[in-house]
Scaffold this motif. Structure first.
Motif, mmCIF file in Angstrom:
data_model
loop_
_atom_site.group_PDB
_atom_site.id
_atom_site.type_symbol
_atom_site.label_atom_id
_atom_site.label_comp_id
_atom_site.label_asym_id
_atom_site.label_seq_id
_atom_site.Cartn_x
_atom_site.Cartn_y
_atom_site.Cartn_z
ATOM 1 N N VAL A 1 48.844 25.601 43.957
ATOM 2 C CA VAL A 1 49.119 26.833 42.947
ATOM 3 C C VAL A 1 48.737 27.864 43.878
ATOM 4 C CG1 VAL A 1 48.242 27.961 41.022
ATOM 5 C CG2 VAL A 1 48.466 25.531 41.030
ATOM 6 N N GLU A 2 47.820 27.654 45.045
ATOM 7 C CA GLU A 2 47.560 28.904 45.739
ATOM 8 C C GLU A 2 48.658 29.406 46.548
ATOM 9 O OE1 GLU A 2 44.720 30.607 45.808
ATOM 10 O OE2 GLU A 2 43.949 29.140 44.202
ATOM 11 N N THR A 3 49.480 28.568 47.178
ATOM 12 C CA THR A 3 50.675 28.892 48.023
ATOM 13 C C THR A 3 52.180 28.797 47.240
ATOM 14 O OG1 THR A 3 50.986 26.693 48.869
ATOM 15 C CG2 THR A 3 49.771 27.746 50.182
ATOM 16 N N LEU A 4 51.914 28.353 45.967
ATOM 17 C CA LEU A 4 53.228 28.200 45.051
ATOM 18 C C LEU A 4 54.067 27.213 45.877
ATOM 19 C CD1 LEU A 4 53.693 31.798 43.755
ATOM 20 C CD2 LEU A 4 52.236 30.044 42.622
ATOM 21 N N GLU B 1 49.977 29.052 35.759
ATOM 22 C CA GLU B 1 49.259 29.518 37.003
ATOM 23 C C GLU B 1 50.336 30.193 37.988
ATOM 24 O OE1 GLU B 1 48.726 26.712 35.285
ATOM 25 O OE2 GLU B 1 46.725 26.288 35.101
ATOM 26 N N ILE B 2 51.676 29.505 37.864
ATOM 27 C CA ILE B 2 52.631 30.144 38.762
ATOM 28 C C ILE B 2 52.936 31.592 38.185
ATOM 29 C CG2 ILE B 2 54.994 29.748 39.746
ATOM 30 C CD1 ILE B 2 54.518 26.761 39.522
ATOM 31 N N ARG C 1 51.359 33.684 36.603
ATOM 32 C CA ARG C 1 50.194 34.221 36.572
ATOM 33 C C ARG C 1 50.284 34.974 38.268
ATOM 34 N NH1 ARG C 1 46.458 31.643 34.945
ATOM 35 N NH2 ARG C 1 46.180 32.425 33.072
ATOM 36 N N ARG C 2 50.415 33.955 39.364
ATOM 37 C CA ARG C 2 50.399 34.226 40.856
ATOM 38 C C ARG C 2 51.631 35.240 41.132
ATOM 39 N NH1 ARG C 2 46.733 33.282 44.249
ATOM 40 N NH2 ARG C 2 48.119 32.632 45.932
#
Length: 791
Positions: free
Chosen positions: A470-473, A491-492, A494-495
């Motif tokens: 999720v951090e780097t998608l 999560e995606i 939101r990022r």
């Protein structure tokens, strides 16, 4: 195309077989590679795998066999059997097959180890006689050797003679001054296979002969002079005879090939099979593949498996299994996350193994012999970028269920997609249950949460997911067995910057059960990630601890060695001091002896003896105290390592050095100390590191002397008597022989010949002398004798 063939195409087996064909040498082996199909017989698969493994081992030991790109000669052989005459090219192709068969047979028979390919190599017949007969008769596709037959050699000899006569006659004509004006050029050329000369058109009547051609300008006539017409006719006749003889030779060679048709055709088939087997081995090296185990319990388990069509450097290995405690695997995860690649990897590696190919996975991977691998995959990442509709998917599924059975692997991509989600999920579960009831092994990918719940609750069904960061998608392409995938949509979003209120509104609109399930999945993933980090850290600390332990052990051994060296140094210094004291005592004794000789009274003599005895007693006490101290110290300190034969040790009780001859199982040592052989326990000796035994020192000293030994290649005996010369010469010959000289020169001078006679009489009796002779010019002639030693 039936459903099974269609499934093999979907799994991209033909693309792997193209790679296999690229490793083959001959066209027949390439064709066999492309036509390869999976076997469902477990014993045949095991034998095919063993052949590939043995071929791979042989390549590692001795390189690839000499399997050249031979042509398919079966059609030529069939025509020869029917009595047809083969062309020179066809016969050379047959000879090439025989040559490759002979070389491959020799290459295979040089391997002594028993392997599955030994029978194939031994079955090659070869035929060196026919091979050499063809190659010595046919030099090229359009050239037959003169040596092919005596008749052909005779015909060509006459042709060369006739050609020479014609050229000689024509050369006289073009060189003659009387014809120089009528010639367009002073050259000899050919028209219609006959020798002619170019004549100017205006002078055509000046040279009698036959006109064979006219130049495009009409200014030149190519005329065959009458003087060479008969010779040209002779050449034409000889050419006809040559052609007939060549046809006879080709017919004879074709008959020879027909008589060995079974052996030659058999060799071709064996070479094609060996070529295909070694192509599999080469492909295994290229893919860094391993031989899979054939599963006895019907399970498939692939460890660190890679799709063979993906770049090996960037492909992420996966662990995937089905049939080991569960018969169905449900894979979930985001799009482009690797679900379809995982599905294809499972199916493709299974059929590759059933074709006798090694699979790009770690050692210990297991496969089973499926009768059919049926796939319904229409992924967006396929080469053709084609999308399947719900109808086409369902048509494939209907066919798959009709053909499925106990030995079937069924692969579904996005099962139930393309229709209403609730209906699609229910339909997907029902399809899976029907396949399970038929005894098939199933792997399916999906986005439906209902299938995640089904896989979690249903016995015999296992969840798996493709990991997403999720951090780097970005997907990590790792397949996680036992954990359902999470959509990560919130999560995606939101990022990517979607308003938080929208995300919260979306969460409220989810049904409670789905939301709770997603929360459980998220919690499981967090716990798994935490556990993986802890495991990685534990593994790192374990490796660090092992390294530190290894360093500590090395330090301990080094310290013990230094301590041993320090103890040896201290003892040597004490021995030096004791020797110095003894030397001083001996000087005192000598002085006392002089005093005793000069003393007249007995009382003085008695005093001297008492003083001498007292001094000796003190020296002995000092030596005993030193020996006891050394023995106590040595007993307290063990040897740095176990004693082995060839070591030099010191016997503690007597301080004598000895060489270890043997060590028994109960660690009793057999020692050689000078001429004495002693048996001692290991704790009764001290190991002397870096010391050499007396025998070794003697050997090295002797070898050094021999290495430094130089003997001149001649000796001068002039001026000696016969007896003196013979004695000196014999010693010299012994030294020269030990110095490995092949010959020497004995200088005895010419004189009366008496010294030469004495020398040669002695040489006759010497067993080390092979021969001797008087010198030649430049060697000293009769004044020297050259001696050659026997080897």
């Amino acid at each position: 195309m039936d459903l099974y063939e269609k499934s093999l195409n979907i799994l991209e087996l033909p693309a792997v077989l193209e790679m296999l064909a690229g490793e083959a040498a001959s066209a027949a082996a390439k064709e066999a590679a492309l036509e390869l199909r999976p076997s469902d017989n477990i014993y045949e698969i095991q034998y095919l795998q063993r052949e590939t493994t043995d071929a791979k081992r042989l390549i590692a030991l001795k390189g690839a066999p000499p399997l050249a790109a031979i042509s398919d000669i079966r059609g030529s052989l069939a025509r020869a059997v029917r009595g047809g005459m083969l062309s020179a090219r066809e016969l050379l192709e047959i000879a090439a097959v025989l040559r490759v068969a002979r070389q491959t047979k020799a290459w295979g028979e040089a391997e002594d180890a028993d392997n599955s390919l030994g029978g194939l190599f031994a079955s090659l017949r070869a035929n060196k006689f026919l091979e050499e007969k063809i190659t010595m008769s046919i030099l090229g596709e359009d050239e037959i050797a003169d040596s092919a037959s005596p008749e052909l050699a005779s015909i060509r000899r006459h042709m060369r003679a006739a050609n020479a006569r014609i050229r000689e006659t024509l050369q006289r004509i073009i060189a003659s001054p009387s014809y120089s004006k009528i010639l367009q050029d002073p050259i000899i050329t050919m028209r219609s296979d006959r020798y002619v000369i170019p004549v100017k058109a205006e002078h055509k009547g000046a040279l009698s002969g036959l006109v064979h051609d006219i130049s495009s300008s009409g200014q030149t006539l190519f005329i065959e002079p009458m003087q060479v017409v008969e010779a040209n006719n002779e050449i034409r006749e000889l050419q006809a005879k040559e052609k007939k003889e060549i046809e006879r030779i080709l017919t004879e060679l074709s008959g020879d090939a027909a008589s060995f048709e079974d052996d030659i055709a058999g060799d071709f088939s064996l070479l094609t099979k060996l070529d295909l087997i070694f192509a599999k081995a080469k492909l295994s090296y290229a893919m860094k593949a391993e031989e899979p185990q054939l599963s006895a319990d019907g399970a498939v388990s692939l460890k660190n498996a890679r799709h063979p069509l993906l770049d090996r450097q960037s492909a992420v290995p996966i662990n995937i299994a089905v049939g080991d405690g569960f018969d169905t695997l449900v894979i979930t995860g985001p799009n482009t996350g690797g679900k379809t690649v995982s599905l294809k990897t499972l199916g493709l590696l299974s059929v590759m193994a059933q074709c006798g190919l090694h699979v790009p996975a770690d050692w210990g991977s297991r496969v089973r012999a499926f009768k059919k691998v049926l796939a319904d995959i229409g992924d967006e990442q396929s080469i053709k970028q084609s999308l399947s509709t719900f109808s086409s998917h369902m048509r494939n599924i209907v066919g798959m269920l009709a053909e499925a059975g106990e030995d079937t692997l069924m692969l579904f991509d996005e099962l139930g997609a393309g229709t209403d989600p609730s209906e699609g999920a229910a339909l997907a579960i029902a399809i899976i249950q029907r396949g399970r009831s038929l005894g098939a092994k199933i792997a399916a990918t999906t986005h439906y949460a209902e299938l995640k719940v089904f896989a979690t609750a249903e016995p015999g069904v296992m969840n798996a997911s493709c990991e997403f960061d999720v951090e780097t998608l970005k997907p990590t392409y790792r397949l996680l067995m036992g954990i359902p995938g999470k959509s990560n949509a919130f999560e995606i979003s939101r990022r990517l910057g979607l308003d938080e209120s929208i995300i919260e509104d979306a969460k409220k609109r989810m049904d409670v059960q789905s939301a709770e399930f997603e929360n459980v999945v998220a919690l499981l993933q967090k716990e798994r990630q935490l556990l993986e980090r802890e495991q990685a850290e534990a593994a790192r600390l374990r490796l660090l601890a092992q390294e530190e332990l290894k360093k500590a052990e090395e330090y301990r051994k080094r310290a013990e060695a230094e301590k041993e060296k320090a103890g040896i140094g201290a003892k040597r210094e004490a021995e030096r001091l004791l020797k110095e004291a003894r030397r001083t005592a001996e000087e005192v004794f000598e002085e006392l002896n002089r005093m005793r000789k000069s003393a007249a009274e007995a009382e003085n003599i008695q005093q001297v003896n008492r003083a001498r005895a007292e001094l000796a007693r003190k020296l002995n006490e000092a030596q005993e105290a030193f020996g006891a101290q050394e023995e106590d110290g040595e007993e307290a300190r063990p040897n740095a390592r176990p004693v082995k034969p060839g070591d030099t040790v010191e016997i503690k009780k007597i301080g004598t050095k000895a060489e270890v001859i043997a060590v028994s199982q109960d660690r009793l040592l057999t020692l050689q100390a000078g001429i004495m052989r002693i048996t001692a326990r290991e704790d009764e000796v001290r190991l002397l590191e870096g010391e050499k035994s007396e025998s070794r020192k003697f050997i090295e000293k002797t070898e050094a002397k021999l290495r430094n030994l130089t003997v001149k290649p001649e000796i001068d005996l002039r001026g000696m008597t016969g007896e003196e010369a013979v004695s000196v010469m014999e010693r010299y010959l012994d030294e020269a022989k030990r110095a490995n000289l092949n010959s020497v020169r004995i200088i005895h001078g010419k004189g009366t010949g008496a010294l030469r006679l004495a020398v040669q009489n002695s040489l006759k009796k010497n067993p080390a002398v092979k021969s001797f002779r008087l010198g030649r010019y430049g060697e000293g002639e009769t004044g020297v004798t050259i001696v050659e030693f026997s080897q």
